[in-house]
Design an enzyme around this catalytic site. Sequence first.
Site, PDB file in Angstrom:
ATOM      1  N   ASP A  82      33.305  43.227  35.501  1.00 51.12           N
ATOM      2  CA  ASP A  82      32.720  44.503  36.294  1.00 51.12           C
ATOM      3  C   ASP A  82      33.659  45.594  36.238  1.00 51.12           C
ATOM      4  O   ASP A  82      34.629  45.678  36.137  1.00 51.12           O
ATOM      5  CB  ASP A  82      32.503  43.744  37.892  1.00 51.12           C
ATOM      6  CG  ASP A  82      33.744  43.311  38.602  1.00 51.12           C
ATOM      7  OD1 ASP A  82      34.577  42.925  37.745  1.00 51.12           O
ATOM      8  OD2 ASP A  82      34.229  43.709  39.550  1.00 51.12           O
ATOM      9  N   GLU A 142      35.507  41.493  40.015  1.00 50.66           N
ATOM     10  CA  GLU A 142      37.070  41.356  40.319  1.00 50.66           C
ATOM     11  C   GLU A 142      37.355  42.588  41.355  1.00 50.66           C
ATOM     12  O   GLU A 142      38.202  42.803  42.123  1.00 50.66           O
ATOM     13  CB  GLU A 142      37.832  41.639  39.098  1.00 50.66           C
ATOM     14  CG  GLU A 142      39.271  41.747  39.120  1.00 50.66           C
ATOM     15  CD  GLU A 142      40.043  42.963  39.768  1.00 50.66           C
ATOM     16  OE1 GLU A 142      40.989  42.945  39.955  1.00 50.66           O
ATOM     17  OE2 GLU A 142      39.099  44.280  39.417  1.00 50.66           O
TER      18      GLU A 142
HETATM   19 ZN   LIG Z   1      40.696  45.984  36.709  1.00 51.03          ZN
END
Ligand SMILES: [Zn+2]
Length: 380
Positions: A82, A142
Amino acid sequence: MMGSVKAQKTLAELVKIDSVSSRSNAEIIDYLTRRCEVLKLRTQRFSYHDENGVEKINLIALAGTDFSAETAVELALVGHTDTVPYDPNWPEATNLTERDGKLYGRGSCDTKGFIAAALTAIENIDLSRLNKPLALIFTADEEIGLRGARYLAQINPLRVRYSIVGEPTSLQPIRAGKGYSLAEVIVKGREAHSAYPALGASAVFRAARLINRLEAIAEELKDEQHPAFDPAYTTLNVGLIRGGSAKNVLAGECRFTLEWRPIPTQSSDRVLNLFKSAIEDEQSKDRELQCEVDANRADPGFETAPDSPLIKLLETATGRTSGTVAFGTEGAQMQALGSEPVVIGPGDIREAHRTGEFVPVRELEQCSEILEHAVLELCV
Ligand SMILES: [Zn+2]
């Protein structure tokens, strides 16, 4: 094709896929699955639904072993799929563009550059030579709280000996990171006309006393040092505060956030316990003081010993001494899977998360060479 050209082409394909955290990451996972299957890696998805009901997928690809109840690998290369959002007026965001030896695009540095380098490294290796298994781990979410990696740490689908976690570090090996903890504090008062304060109790005044205590706790924590970090101690922040309903009303409620970044040698409860005893002390002076501490995040830090073979290997390969970072990474979750983690990747963290994010071509190329070297050293 030259390694650098291959990595650039892969990076362009990755950047083209919009994988902002709020969206499903299915498209980029499909792409990575195809790439891994071409290399005859065994793949498996580990998905969950986020709070908006969107399916988020972690992908694990294995070489030299298969999925079982006891999957164990020597080395895992870990990259998050992401990215943070981008300005729709930035034309390069999903169209990788090279200028002056730099590759511009959202995620080019954080962390699609690392993923492109990892795929290029694996493609250059004859995987039939592996004596010890290798994994590629591609995570989700993340950027919004390490959720994909936390999910993996929770379900524990494999054991890992060493892990290399991709994050932009300008190719400096990072052997330790601080943790990240967050709580919301809700202080209650009793509303009254501000002309007659004796008729009520101000939640804002109460919160102010507690925040003073937090500032004192922050000072006290400076004595518990971990010299590898800068700053060398756990830091505290009250970043948001909100309370009251009008200027002439004693505030009935005041809420604030308490965030702290613990050094890895400190228990995650340390700050909470200090704060709780400060609250009790304040309550002994103000019997009606009501305060709720809603601790909703406690990501631990991580630390790998400076003499770990992985650290030594990467220090030699990069010519740089290992360091530490004060921000959160997936290192802690990889430690939970049994590994000694190190964080490294091309690009500069200060360039990430901005319009104009880029990764230097040279670092992308070097990263793929370093990862290839690490796999050969640890798995062959
Ligand atoms: Zn990162």
